[in-house]
Design a protein around this motif. Structure first.
Motif, mmCIF file in Angstrom:
data_model
loop_
_atom_site.group_PDB
_atom_site.id
_atom_site.type_symbol
_atom_site.label_atom_id
_atom_site.label_comp_id
_atom_site.label_asym_id
_atom_site.label_seq_id
_atom_site.Cartn_x
_atom_site.Cartn_y
_atom_site.Cartn_z
ATOM 1 N N GLU A 60 18.398 -1.818 -12.472
ATOM 2 C CA GLU A 60 18.536 -2.314 -11.095
ATOM 3 C C GLU A 60 17.177 -2.236 -10.389
ATOM 4 O OE1 GLU A 60 23.204 -1.097 -10.396
ATOM 5 O OE2 GLU A 60 21.690 0.352 -9.798
ATOM 6 N N ASP A 61 16.461 -1.132 -10.625
ATOM 7 C CA ASP A 61 15.131 -0.979 -10.014
ATOM 8 C C ASP A 61 14.143 -1.992 -10.594
ATOM 9 O OD1 ASP A 61 15.438 1.427 -8.293
ATOM 10 O OD2 ASP A 61 16.019 2.331 -10.185
ATOM 11 N N PHE A 62 14.217 -2.222 -11.911
ATOM 12 C CA PHE A 62 13.251 -3.117 -12.561
ATOM 13 C C PHE A 62 13.471 -4.559 -12.098
ATOM 14 C CE2 PHE A 62 13.502 0.031 -16.355
ATOM 15 C CZ PHE A 62 12.813 0.976 -15.600
ATOM 16 N N GLU A 108 6.621 2.922 -7.290
ATOM 17 C CA GLU A 108 7.119 3.046 -5.913
ATOM 18 C C GLU A 108 8.648 3.127 -5.853
ATOM 19 O OE1 GLU A 108 5.336 -0.335 -4.058
ATOM 20 O OE2 GLU A 108 3.317 0.498 -4.192
ATOM 21 N N GLY A 109 9.304 2.409 -6.777
ATOM 22 C CA GLY A 109 10.777 2.385 -6.787
ATOM 23 C C GLY A 109 11.400 3.767 -6.918
ATOM 24 N N GLY A 110 10.645 4.721 -7.492
ATOM 25 C CA GLY A 110 11.203 6.065 -7.687
ATOM 26 C C GLY A 110 10.891 7.022 -6.553
ATOM 27 N N TYR A 122 15.747 5.319 0.341
ATOM 28 C CA TYR A 122 16.216 4.328 1.320
ATOM 29 C C TYR A 122 17.083 3.264 0.650
ATOM 30 C CZ TYR A 122 15.359 1.050 5.306
ATOM 31 O OH TYR A 122 15.460 0.203 6.377
ATOM 32 N N HIS A 123 16.768 2.969 -0.617
ATOM 33 C CA HIS A 123 17.481 1.871 -1.287
ATOM 34 C C HIS A 123 18.741 2.313 -2.037
ATOM 35 C CE1 HIS A 123 15.328 3.571 -4.744
ATOM 36 N NE2 HIS A 123 16.032 2.810 -5.555
ATOM 37 N N PHE A 124 18.970 3.620 -2.130
ATOM 38 C CA PHE A 124 20.028 4.096 -3.030
ATOM 39 C C PHE A 124 21.416 3.547 -2.707
ATOM 40 C CE2 PHE A 124 19.209 7.569 -6.187
ATOM 41 C CZ PHE A 124 17.877 7.257 -6.355
ATOM 42 N N LYS A 125 21.766 3.627 -1.416
ATOM 43 C CA LYS A 125 23.126 3.214 -1.034
ATOM 44 C C LYS A 125 23.286 1.694 -1.066
ATOM 45 C CE LYS A 125 25.336 7.083 0.233
ATOM 46 N NZ LYS A 125 26.360 7.611 -0.691
ATOM 47 N N ALA A 163 20.882 -0.779 -3.153
ATOM 48 C CA ALA A 163 20.581 -1.360 -4.469
ATOM 49 C C ALA A 163 21.390 -0.693 -5.590
ATOM 50 C CB ALA A 163 19.092 -1.244 -4.750
ATOM 51 N N HIS A 164 21.719 0.590 -5.424
ATOM 52 C CA HIS A 164 22.462 1.294 -6.482
ATOM 53 C C HIS A 164 23.923 1.531 -6.076
ATOM 54 C CE1 HIS A 164 18.765 1.802 -8.640
ATOM 55 N NE2 HIS A 164 18.241 2.615 -7.750
ATOM 56 N N ARG A 165 24.451 0.682 -5.184
ATOM 57 C CA ARG A 165 25.809 0.922 -4.672
ATOM 58 C C ARG A 165 26.868 0.912 -5.774
ATOM 59 N NH1 ARG A 165 23.795 -3.713 -3.497
ATOM 60 N NH2 ARG A 165 24.800 -5.695 -3.992
HETATM 61 FE FE LIG Z 1 16.194 3.099 -7.632
#
Ligand SMILES: [Fe+2]
Ligand code: FES
Length: 379
Positions: free
Chosen positions: A337-339, A211-213, A217-220, A222-224
């Protein structure tokens, strides 16, 4: 991907950007926490999904040359892959037909026959029974032709060795892959080689890792600190390709690029991720592909394999070793970060509360993926 699809997707993404909206599904969907922690549910998924669908157990390059073999495990089944002297790949259960001892203990190698370490029954690389000490005395009434290793359905496609553990239903291998075959051919996936590999033990359900891929929505958020700044805010679209999905997340550079230029390629300006249902993802990058497999071990545990695949000629450049090592390290840092997020969700899920998670309309690829899971479980 066909040229017209590439241009069509680019157009769609820019229209969405102008409208200030991601691709939206019909409505909000709920997904019970229980789906990520129930042992019963996991056993069902094991039998009706993982064992029933083809899985890329190895890259063909890991089984190169006559009499090559390698050992693996998938969906709780010990596997032995081999290539016979005609060059054909085979898959077997890695268990001796006598009393079930694990036949091959070495991870990989090259042999002309497999000999069991318990009583020395031996088998050819095509799985056929060859010999057993004192056979005529102890087993004379058995038919040697029936004593080969237990064979599993095996096919080589796109440069991978695919194995189906339970092929008792009528799922057709080529039909299963037909909806993504054109894209994979255009990407020349079959010509890539594995240049780097990382294996991780993640304490999270396999679906959380898939699902994380599937959303931007999470990019800005969780991956800031890594890739977030290069991507549009919460902008993505996806297409359903049979049971598989293609998810496209544009970088900010897409809007600044001349798409009429013959040299324009969508993959230079977007993350294109193929989810090969159920648990294999191919993340297409500018000069390589990241192959991610979420191999389920238990409801709350997944073996994650991340491999960087590169064109064979790109491994010959002088700085290839350092270049691909650095590339792979950056990929793994972002995926970490996703894991970590998946493990954080799993901790909430494991608390045992009767609760559901919520998929917003721009997270509808997650709903589509979970609907496919549910359909498979329903048979
Ligand atoms: Fe991600
Ligand atoms: S279990 Fe393999 S030879 Fe006896």
């Amino acid at each position: 991907m066909k040229r017209q699809d590439e241009l069509g997707l680019s157009e769609e993404l820019l229209q969405l950007k102008n409208a200030n909206s991601a691709f939206l599904g019909d409505g909000v969907a709920l997904q019970s926490y229980d789906h990520y922690r129930s042992d019963k549910r996991f056993a069902d998924e094991n039998n009706k999904i993982f064992r029933r669908l083809p899985h890329a157990v190895a890259h063909s390059g890991a089984l190169a040359g006559s009499n090559a073999f390698l050992r693996a495990e998938y969906a709780g089944v010990p596997l032995l892959l081999s290539r016979d002297d005609q060059g054909r790949a085979h898959a077997f259960v890695n268990a001796c037909r006598h009393r079930g001892m694990q036949l091959v203990e070495k991870q990989a190698g090259c042999v002309k026959r497999f000999t069991c370490p318990y009583h020395a029954w031996s088998y050819g690389t095509d799985g056929g029974f060859m010999a057993a000490p004192h056979f005529d005395q102890g087993f004379a009434e058995l038919d040697k032709a029936e004593l080969g290793l237990r064979r599993l359905e095996c096919a080589e496609r796109f440069g991978f060795v695919w194995v189906t553990i339970d092929s008792s239903d009528d799922l057709q291998f080529d039909e299963h892959f037909a909806p993504i075959a054109d894209d994979f051919e255009a990407l020349k996936i079959a010509g890539l080689v594995v240049v780097e590999e990382t294996v991780l033990d993640i304490k999270a359900n396999w679906k959380l890792l898939v699902e994380g891929g599937l959303e931007a929505y999470h990019f800005k958020v969780a991956h800031r600190n890594t890739i977030g700044p290069f991507f549009e805010n919460n902008l993505s679209t996806f297409q359903v390709l049979g049971e598989h999905l293609r998810s496209v997340l544009p970088r900010t550079s897409l809007a600044e690029t001349d798409r009429t230029d013959a040299a324009f390629r969508l993959l230079d300006h977007a993350n294109i991720l193929y989810l090969m249902f159920p648990n294999t993802q191919f993340l297409v990058q500018q000069d390589h592909v990241v192959w991610i497999q979420a191999n389920p071990r238990a409801a709350g545990r997944t073996e994650l394999r991340v491999r960087t695949l590169a064109p064979a000629e790109a491994t010959e450049r002088e700085d290839a070793g350092a270049y691909w090592e650095k590339n792979h390290r950056i990929t793994c840092a972002t995926l970490a970060e996703d894991f970590a997020i998946a493990e954080g969700i799993q901790r909430s899920v494991n608390a045992g509360l009767d609760q559901s998670m919520i998929f917003g309309r721009f997270e509808s690829a997650l709903g589509v993926f979970n609907d496919t899971v549910k359909r498979c479980l329903a048979g």
